[in-house]
Design a protein around this motif. Structure first.
Motif, PDB file in Angstrom:
ATOM      1  N   TYR A  32       2.349   9.200  -6.316  1.00  0.00           N
ATOM      2  CA  TYR A  32       3.027  10.492  -6.164  1.00  0.00           C
ATOM      3  C   TYR A  32       4.075  10.655  -7.273  1.00  0.00           C
ATOM      4  CZ  TYR A  32       6.731  13.621  -4.694  1.00  0.00           C
ATOM      5  OH  TYR A  32       7.697  14.583  -4.697  1.00  0.00           O
ATOM      6  N   ALA A  33       4.894   9.605  -7.484  1.00  0.00           N
ATOM      7  CA  ALA A  33       5.990   9.676  -8.463  1.00  0.00           C
ATOM      8  C   ALA A  33       5.465   9.872  -9.874  1.00  0.00           C
ATOM      9  CB  ALA A  33       6.840   8.406  -8.383  1.00  0.00           C
ATOM     10  N   GLU A  34       4.346   9.189 -10.195  1.00  0.00           N
ATOM     11  CA  GLU A  34       3.783   9.310 -11.549  1.00  0.00           C
ATOM     12  C   GLU A  34       3.303  10.736 -11.830  1.00  0.00           C
ATOM     13  OE1 GLU A  34       0.951   6.149 -11.872  1.00  0.00           O
ATOM     14  OE2 GLU A  34       2.547   4.660 -12.204  1.00  0.00           O
ATOM     15  N   ALA A  35       2.798  11.388 -10.779  1.00  0.00           N
ATOM     16  CA  ALA A  35       2.294  12.753 -10.968  1.00  0.00           C
ATOM     17  C   ALA A  35       3.415  13.793 -10.923  1.00  0.00           C
ATOM     18  CB  ALA A  35       1.261  13.070  -9.890  1.00  0.00           C
ATOM     19  N   SER A  36       4.608  13.359 -10.528  1.00  0.00           N
ATOM     20  CA  SER A  36       5.715  14.309 -10.375  1.00  0.00           C
ATOM     21  C   SER A  36       6.514  14.426 -11.675  1.00  0.00           C
ATOM     22  CB  SER A  36       6.650  13.842  -9.265  1.00  0.00           C
ATOM     23  OG  SER A  36       7.415  12.745  -9.747  1.00  0.00           O
ATOM     24  N   SER A  37       7.474  15.350 -11.673  1.00  0.00           N
ATOM     25  CA  SER A  37       8.294  15.516 -12.881  1.00  0.00           C
ATOM     26  C   SER A  37       9.652  14.823 -12.721  1.00  0.00           C
ATOM     27  CB  SER A  37       8.495  17.009 -13.142  1.00  0.00           C
ATOM     28  OG  SER A  37       9.096  17.599 -11.997  1.00  0.00           O
ATOM     29  N   LEU A  38       9.739  13.912 -11.756  1.00  0.00           N
ATOM     30  CA  LEU A  38      11.013  13.217 -11.531  1.00  0.00           C
ATOM     31  C   LEU A  38      11.348  12.340 -12.729  1.00  0.00           C
ATOM     32  CD1 LEU A  38      10.331  11.923  -7.903  1.00  0.00           C
ATOM     33  CD2 LEU A  38      11.847  13.798  -8.525  1.00  0.00           C
ATOM     34  N   ASN A  39      12.657  12.191 -13.002  1.00  0.00           N
ATOM     35  CA  ASN A  39      13.013  11.294 -14.096  1.00  0.00           C
ATOM     36  C   ASN A  39      12.852   9.835 -13.647  1.00  0.00           C
ATOM     37  OD1 ASN A  39      15.547  10.171 -13.053  1.00  0.00           O
ATOM     38  ND2 ASN A  39      16.422  12.199 -13.418  1.00  0.00           N
ATOM     39  N   ILE A  40      12.804   8.938 -14.624  1.00  0.00           N
ATOM     40  CA  ILE A  40      12.483   7.534 -14.355  1.00  0.00           C
ATOM     41  C   ILE A  40      13.488   6.890 -13.389  1.00  0.00           C
ATOM     42  CG2 ILE A  40      13.562   6.778 -16.542  1.00  0.00           C
ATOM     43  CD1 ILE A  40      11.547   4.461 -16.618  1.00  0.00           C
ATOM     44  N   LYS A  67       0.834  -1.210   0.000  1.00  0.00           N
ATOM     45  CA  LYS A  67       0.000   0.000   0.000  1.00  0.00           C
ATOM     46  C   LYS A  67       0.866   1.256   0.000  1.00  0.00           C
ATOM     47  CE  LYS A  67      -4.183  -1.843   2.105  1.00  0.00           C
ATOM     48  NZ  LYS A  67      -4.944  -2.025   3.325  1.00  0.00           N
ATOM     49  N   LEU A  68       1.890   1.265   0.854  1.00  0.00           N
ATOM     50  CA  LEU A  68       2.766   2.436   0.951  1.00  0.00           C
ATOM     51  C   LEU A  68       3.523   2.656  -0.366  1.00  0.00           C
ATOM     52  CD1 LEU A  68       4.051   1.877   4.608  1.00  0.00           C
ATOM     53  CD2 LEU A  68       2.545   3.721   3.849  1.00  0.00           C
ATOM     54  N   LEU A  69       3.960   1.555  -0.982  1.00  0.00           N
ATOM     55  CA  LEU A  69       4.661   1.681  -2.265  1.00  0.00           C
ATOM     56  C   LEU A  69       3.711   2.183  -3.357  1.00  0.00           C
ATOM     57  CD1 LEU A  69       6.916  -1.513  -2.194  1.00  0.00           C
ATOM     58  CD2 LEU A  69       7.711   0.845  -2.112  1.00  0.00           C
ATOM     59  N   ASN A  70       2.456   1.751  -3.280  1.00  0.00           N
ATOM     60  CA  ASN A  70       1.468   2.231  -4.263  1.00  0.00           C
ATOM     61  C   ASN A  70       1.215   3.727  -4.111  1.00  0.00           C
ATOM     62  OD1 ASN A  70       1.086  -0.154  -5.587  1.00  0.00           O
ATOM     63  ND2 ASN A  70      -0.654  -0.802  -4.337  1.00  0.00           N
ATOM     64  N   ILE A  71       1.167   4.187  -2.865  1.00  0.00           N
ATOM     65  CA  ILE A  71       0.968   5.630  -2.636  1.00  0.00           C
ATOM     66  C   ILE A  71       2.160   6.394  -3.213  1.00  0.00           C
ATOM     67  CG2 ILE A  71       0.748   7.464  -0.890  1.00  0.00           C
ATOM     68  CD1 ILE A  71      -0.683   5.343   0.895  1.00  0.00           C
ATOM     69  N   TYR A  72       3.373   5.885  -2.934  1.00  0.00           N
ATOM     70  CA  TYR A  72       4.564   6.548  -3.478  1.00  0.00           C
ATOM     71  C   TYR A  72       4.518   6.544  -5.016  1.00  0.00           C
ATOM     72  CZ  TYR A  72       8.997   7.233  -5.602  1.00  0.00           C
ATOM     73  OH  TYR A  72       9.968   7.677  -6.460  1.00  0.00           O
ATOM     74  N   THR A  73       4.118   5.416  -5.618  1.00  0.00           N
ATOM     75  CA  THR A  73       4.075   5.307  -7.082  1.00  0.00           C
ATOM     76  C   THR A  73       3.133   6.359  -7.663  1.00  0.00           C
ATOM     77  OG1 THR A  73       4.536   2.960  -6.907  1.00  0.00           O
ATOM     78  CG2 THR A  73       3.654   3.687  -9.011  1.00  0.00           C
ATOM     79  N   LYS A  86      12.815   8.113  -9.825  1.00  0.00           N
ATOM     80  CA  LYS A  86      11.601   7.455  -9.318  1.00  0.00           C
ATOM     81  C   LYS A  86      11.924   6.053  -8.829  1.00  0.00           C
ATOM     82  CE  LYS A  86       8.368   9.743 -12.448  1.00  0.00           C
ATOM     83  NZ  LYS A  86       7.617   9.637 -13.682  1.00  0.00           N
ATOM     84  N   LYS A  87      12.738   5.347  -9.620  1.00  0.00           N
ATOM     85  CA  LYS A  87      13.046   3.960  -9.277  1.00  0.00           C
ATOM     86  C   LYS A  87      14.018   3.849  -8.110  1.00  0.00           C
ATOM     87  CE  LYS A  87      11.509   1.511 -13.115  1.00  0.00           C
ATOM     88  NZ  LYS A  87      11.731   0.357 -13.973  1.00  0.00           N
ATOM     89  N   VAL A  88      14.957   4.788  -8.039  1.00  0.00           N
ATOM     90  CA  VAL A  88      15.914   4.768  -6.927  1.00  0.00           C
ATOM     91  C   VAL A  88      15.162   4.974  -5.607  1.00  0.00           C
ATOM     92  CG1 VAL A  88      17.742   6.125  -5.834  1.00  0.00           C
ATOM     93  CG2 VAL A  88      18.020   5.374  -8.175  1.00  0.00           C
ATOM     94  N   VAL A  89      14.245   5.945  -5.589  1.00  0.00           N
ATOM     95  CA  VAL A  89      13.473   6.219  -4.378  1.00  0.00           C
ATOM     96  C   VAL A  89      12.616   4.993  -4.025  1.00  0.00           C
ATOM     97  CG1 VAL A  89      11.706   7.671  -3.332  1.00  0.00           C
ATOM     98  CG2 VAL A  89      13.445   8.718  -4.778  1.00  0.00           C
ATOM     99  N   TYR A  90      11.978   4.415  -5.035  1.00  0.00           N
ATOM    100  CA  TYR A  90      11.149   3.220  -4.833  1.00  0.00           C
ATOM    101  C   TYR A  90      11.994   2.097  -4.228  1.00  0.00           C
ATOM    102  CZ  TYR A  90       7.713  -0.431  -6.042  1.00  0.00           C
ATOM    103  OH  TYR A  90       6.806  -1.464  -5.992  1.00  0.00           O
ATOM    104  N   SER A  91      13.176   1.929  -4.798  1.00  0.00           N
ATOM    105  CA  SER A  91      14.074   0.862  -4.363  1.00  0.00           C
ATOM    106  C   SER A  91      14.512   1.052  -2.899  1.00  0.00           C
ATOM    107  CB  SER A  91      15.269   0.869  -5.315  1.00  0.00           C
ATOM    108  OG  SER A  91      16.287   0.108  -4.829  1.00  0.00           O
ATOM    109  N   ILE A  92      14.805   2.308  -2.530  1.00  0.00           N
ATOM    110  CA  ILE A  92      15.223   2.583  -1.152  1.00  0.00           C
ATOM    111  C   ILE A  92      14.053   2.370  -0.181  1.00  0.00           C
ATOM    112  CG2 ILE A  92      15.982   4.428   0.431  1.00  0.00           C
ATOM    113  CD1 ILE A  92      17.825   5.426  -1.803  1.00  0.00           C
ATOM    114  N   LEU A  93      12.871   2.863  -0.573  1.00  0.00           N
ATOM    115  CA  LEU A  93      11.675   2.664   0.261  1.00  0.00           C
ATOM    116  C   LEU A  93      11.427   1.170   0.484  1.00  0.00           C
ATOM    117  CD1 LEU A  93       8.913   5.054  -1.157  1.00  0.00           C
ATOM    118  CD2 LEU A  93       9.411   4.748   1.252  1.00  0.00           C
ATOM    119  N   ASP A  94      11.482   0.435  -0.608  1.00  0.00           N
ATOM    120  CA  ASP A  94      11.203  -0.999  -0.552  1.00  0.00           C
ATOM    121  C   ASP A  94      12.260  -1.732   0.280  1.00  0.00           C
ATOM    122  OD1 ASP A  94       9.895  -3.381  -1.160  1.00  0.00           O
ATOM    123  OD2 ASP A  94      11.033  -3.703  -2.992  1.00  0.00           O
TER     124      ASP A  94
END
Lengths: 137, 187
Positions: free
Chosen positions: B45-53, B37-43, B56-64
């Protein structure tokens, strides 16, 4: 040899390995709840494939036209830390298919701009002997 | 019925969260379902942001990896109340995200974390890569089912910009706090 087909889920990648069609594809997100349970049958399938290939090569040892080429195509969106380990184990098994003759190679697809997945591919390529092609899609 | 005082307090709390640029916060029980659920919320957020791919993945990876680590090594202080996990993900500035994760660990794990994190903090990126490669080649799994890669991945992706604290709550337990800075650009 039976096909190995696993449907993609939220946490697990899809797998389609078919000896008869000579198609070997895997991709998606990989962060399974029980990675050992997910990956062990996949790795075992490759070991079984090795036995089949050895048998086929033996049967065709006098056939000058016999040629085998296997292309393993991976396209992952995400690999969690434990999946990185299991994918390495899987690639090592694919590497072992190339004894005594090189017949298998890997094409590692990664999404445009995804430097993280590209780097994962580069790291694997550096750790094995088989031909490892990185392809941006 | 919500009183006016409660409404004011709610507004002040929302304002405080906004001022702290909190993207995601959670306190409670961490399960695999909650991690998803927490990763989905982050995803979202990331999809709506202007972060590069890659970012987005580095942050996801660290969170996970941070939450995976908690799922494997957390120790509940009381068997009936294990709401011990805390996560706070903020944008500290235009250039930096901050992820703070807290959980209870036993004394043995606390000692291991102290020594291990102190050691890897002094490593360069190539040295961390070398350690990851070494662990992969070794091919061992811990009793908890880990490959010893999570903390190394966190260290590598954060360019070793992390700090940790171990607060002794009693003789058997420590509260482990890991604060990771993640650059939002140039990854």
């Amino acid at each position: 040899m039976k096909n190995l087909q696993i449907e993609k889920t939220e946490d697990c990648p899809s797998v389609y390995f078919s000896f008869h069609e000579n198609v070997y594809k895997m991709g998606g997100d990989s962060r399974p709840e029980n990675p050992k349970v997910f990956y062990e049958p996949v790795i075992s399938w490759i070991r079984e494939l090795k036995a089949h290939l050895d048998f086929e090569a033996d049967v065709n040892k006098d056939n000058p036209n016999y040629k085998k080429e296997l292309i393993f195509e991976f396209q992952f969106d995400y690999l969690n830390s434990i999946s990185i380990k299991f994918i390495y184990d899987l690639i090592k098994e694919i590497d072992a298919l190339n004894e005594p003759k090189p017949i298998a190679k890997v094409i590692w697809h990664y999404n445009e701009g995804d430097e993280l997945m590209k780097e994962n591919g580069e790291d694997y390529a550096h750790m094995v002997k088989l031909e490892f092609i990185l392809k941006e899609v | 019925m919500i009183t006016m005082q409660e409404k004011v307090e709610s507004y002040e709390l929302c304002k405080k969260i906004e001022d702290l640029s909190v993207i995601l916060s959670y306190h409670g029980v961490l399960t695999k379902t909650m991690t998803n659920k927490l990763l989905n919320i982050y995803t979202q957020y990331a999809e709506a942001s202007s972060l590069n791919i890659t970012t987005k993945k580095v942050v996801y990876s660290i969170l996970d990896a941070g939450m995976e680590n908690v799922l494997k090594y957390t120790t509940s202080p009381h068997s009936t109340d294990n709401k011990s996990f805390t996560l706070l993900f903020q944008q500290k500035s235009n250039d930096i995200f901050s992820l703070t994760i807290g959980n209870y660990v036993n004394s043995e794990t606390a000692e291991f974390l102290k020594q291990y994190l102190t050691k890897i903090k002094s490593h360069s990126r190539p040295e961390l890569k070398e350690l990851i490669e070494k662990n992969l080649r070794k091919g061992e799994l811990s009793e908890e089912g880990g490959a010893g890669l999570g903390l190394l991945i966190i260290a590598m992706h954060s360019n070793n910009d992390f700090n940790f604290n171990l607060i002794e709550t009693d003789k058997k337990l420590h509260y482990f706090i890991l604060e990771i800075s993640i650059p939002t650009k140039k990854l």
